[in-house]
Design a protein around this motif. Structure first.
Motif, PDB file in Angstrom:
ATOM      1  N   GLU A  15       0.809  -1.213   0.000  1.00 13.50           N
ATOM      2  CA  GLU A  15       0.000   0.000   0.000  1.00 13.50           C
ATOM      3  C   GLU A  15       0.845   1.268   0.000  1.00 13.50           C
ATOM      4  O   GLU A  15       0.647   2.166  -0.826  1.00 13.50           O
ATOM      5  N   HIS A  16       1.801   1.355   0.905  1.00 12.56           N
ATOM      6  CA  HIS A  16       2.582   2.590   1.035  1.00 12.56           C
ATOM      7  C   HIS A  16       3.485   2.819  -0.179  1.00 12.56           C
ATOM      8  O   HIS A  16       3.641   3.956  -0.632  1.00 12.56           O
ATOM      9  N   SER A  17       4.059   1.726  -0.713  1.00 13.86           N
ATOM     10  CA  SER A  17       4.922   1.895  -1.886  1.00 13.86           C
ATOM     11  C   SER A  17       4.105   2.313  -3.106  1.00 13.86           C
ATOM     12  O   SER A  17       4.608   3.007  -3.996  1.00 13.86           O
ATOM     13  N   GLN A  18       2.836   1.885  -3.152  1.00 18.94           N
ATOM     14  CA  GLN A  18       1.980   2.244  -4.278  1.00 18.94           C
ATOM     15  C   GLN A  18       1.446   3.673  -4.173  1.00 18.94           C
ATOM     16  O   GLN A  18       1.085   4.283  -5.181  1.00 18.94           O
ATOM     17  N   MET A  19       1.398   4.214  -2.967  1.00 14.21           N
ATOM     18  CA  MET A  19       0.784   5.526  -2.774  1.00 14.21           C
ATOM     19  C   MET A  19       1.542   6.623  -3.530  1.00 14.21           C
ATOM     20  O   MET A  19       0.931   7.476  -4.184  1.00 14.21           O
ATOM     21  N   ASP A  20       2.876   6.605  -3.457  1.00 17.73           N
ATOM     22  CA  ASP A  20       3.659   7.620  -4.163  1.00 17.73           C
ATOM     23  C   ASP A  20       3.473   7.493  -5.677  1.00 17.73           C
ATOM     24  O   ASP A  20       3.367   8.506  -6.389  1.00 17.73           O
ATOM     25  N   LYS A  21       3.425   6.252  -6.159  1.00 18.93           N
ATOM     26  CA  LYS A  21       3.212   6.031  -7.594  1.00 18.93           C
ATOM     27  C   LYS A  21       1.823   6.530  -8.003  1.00 18.93           C
ATOM     28  O   LYS A  21       1.658   7.118  -9.084  1.00 18.93           O
ATOM     29  N   LYS A  52       0.091   8.938  -6.556  1.00 16.71           N
ATOM     30  CA  LYS A  52       0.111  10.401  -6.565  1.00 16.71           C
ATOM     31  C   LYS A  52       0.785  10.940  -7.824  1.00 16.71           C
ATOM     32  O   LYS A  52       0.307  11.912  -8.424  1.00 16.71           O
ATOM     33  N   ASP A  53       1.888  10.311  -8.226  1.00 17.73           N
ATOM     34  CA  ASP A  53       2.574  10.750  -9.445  1.00 17.73           C
ATOM     35  C   ASP A  53       1.662  10.594 -10.660  1.00 17.73           C
ATOM     36  O   ASP A  53       1.613  11.471 -11.535  1.00 17.73           O
ATOM     37  N   ASP A  54       0.938   9.477 -10.706  1.00 21.82           N
ATOM     38  CA  ASP A  54       0.032   9.227 -11.826  1.00 21.82           C
ATOM     39  C   ASP A  54      -1.120  10.236 -11.838  1.00 21.82           C
ATOM     40  O   ASP A  54      -1.472  10.775 -12.894  1.00 21.82           O
ATOM     41  N   VAL A  55      -1.690  10.498 -10.665  1.00 26.86           N
ATOM     42  CA  VAL A  55      -2.794  11.454 -10.569  1.00 26.86           C
ATOM     43  C   VAL A  55      -2.307  12.858 -10.952  1.00 26.86           C
ATOM     44  O   VAL A  55      -3.000  13.595 -11.670  1.00 26.86           O
ATOM     45  N   LYS A  56      -1.107  13.219 -10.501  1.00 23.84           N
ATOM     46  CA  LYS A  56      -0.559  14.539 -10.837  1.00 23.84           C
ATOM     47  C   LYS A  56      -0.342  14.674 -12.342  1.00 23.84           C
ATOM     48  O   LYS A  56      -0.615  15.733 -12.943  1.00 23.84           O
ATOM     49  N   ALA A  57       0.127  13.592 -12.983  1.00 23.68           N
ATOM     50  CA  ALA A  57       0.331  13.614 -14.438  1.00 23.68           C
ATOM     51  C   ALA A  57      -1.005  13.779 -15.167  1.00 23.68           C
ATOM     52  O   ALA A  57      -1.096  14.533 -16.144  1.00 23.68           O
ATOM     53  N   LYS A  58      -2.034  13.101 -14.683  1.00 25.35           N
ATOM     54  CA  LYS A  58      -3.366  13.244 -15.284  1.00 25.35           C
ATOM     55  C   LYS A  58      -3.877  14.671 -15.104  1.00 25.35           C
ATOM     56  O   LYS A  58      -4.490  15.251 -16.007  1.00 25.35           O
ATOM     57  N   PHE A  59      -3.634  15.226 -13.931  1.00 26.12           N
ATOM     58  CA  PHE A  59      -4.058  16.605 -13.656  1.00 26.12           C
ATOM     59  C   PHE A  59      -3.370  17.581 -14.616  1.00 26.12           C
ATOM     60  O   PHE A  59      -4.013  18.472 -15.185  1.00 26.12           O
ATOM     61  N   GLU A  60      -2.070  17.393 -14.802  1.00 30.37           N
ATOM     62  CA  GLU A  60      -1.314  18.285 -15.682  1.00 30.37           C
ATOM     63  C   GLU A  60      -1.776  18.156 -17.132  1.00 30.37           C
ATOM     64  O   GLU A  60      -1.824  19.142 -17.871  1.00 30.37           O
ATOM     65  N   THR A  61      -2.148  16.939 -17.534  1.00 32.05           N
ATOM     66  CA  THR A  61      -2.690  16.738 -18.880  1.00 32.05           C
ATOM     67  C   THR A  61      -4.018  17.465 -19.038  1.00 32.05           C
ATOM     68  O   THR A  61      -4.269  18.135 -20.051  1.00 32.05           O
TER      69      THR A  61
END
Length: 202
Positions: A131-137, A139-148
């Motif tokens: 769970e914790h190792s996936q959380m940062d990934k 967030k990065d994915d969500v941030k990339a979608k937001f920027e798109t």
């Protein structure tokens, strides 16, 4: 009114506040149904969307047992393994139907519930350590979608209109991601069902 950047920050703060039930949180003694629902409410209550929602009810537990998602209690008492399965069911039930959940949990229930060389508590802990190792990934994915999404509707001049359309784009990206992942899970459930047909119900 919040800006889209503030909404994103709020989403990340919400993700940071989430946690799961740890094996050591679960009582070592078997519990009656009322104690199970109280325990789940206490430990998963923060995941509810609305305060009046229930994490788990007696009716839900009975339905899970009736639909073979959960082994029956022993003398009306539920073990630690029952609680662990209920946690898995809690997360699955928002995405999948009972038939798919039964299929996905069937191997775990058959081989790791109760006395087993590899106990369910160990399986559960191993899975949730991701769970914790996936959380940062995530967030990065969500941030990339937001920027798109922020690059869409660049020709819209009205700032309020542009923000509303970009927010809609962002939500659509998140929804499409969930849709595709749900499709993959359902396909895997179908493959498991084909390879290991469920036993005939008596």
């Amino acid at each position: 009114m919040k800006t889209n950047e503030e909404r994103l920050e709020g989403l990340f703060q919400h993700l940071d506040s989430l946690d799961h039930i740890k094996v050591e949180d679960i009582p070592q003694i078997d519990l009656y149904m009322d104690q199970v629902t109280t325990f789940m409410e206490k430990h998963l209550g923060e995941l509810k969307r609305y305060p009046e929602d229930k994490v788990l009810t007696k009716t839900m537990i009975n339905n899970y047992a009736k639909n073979n998602l959960l082994p029956s209690p022993v003398r009306k008492k539920y073990t630690q393994d029952h609680i662990l399965l209920l946690v898995f069911i809690y997360y699955f039930k928002n995405l999948l139907n009972f038939n798919d959940i039964e299929t996905i949990l069937s191997y775990i229930t058959e081989h790791h519930f109760g006395e087993a060389p590899l106990p369910l508590s160990q399986v559960y802990t191993e899975v949730f350590t991701m769970e914790h190792s996936q959380m940062d990934k995530l967030k990065d994915d969500v941030k990339a979608k937001f920027e798109t999404a922020e690059k869409t509707f660049s020709d819209v001049e009205d700032p309020g209109e542009k923000d509303a359309l970009q927010l809609f784009s962002f939500i659509c990206e998140l929804a499409f991601d969930v849709y595709l992942k749900k499709q993959m899970i359902e396909r895997l459930a179908d493959e498991i069902r084909d390879e290991y047909p469920p036993a005939k119900k008596k």
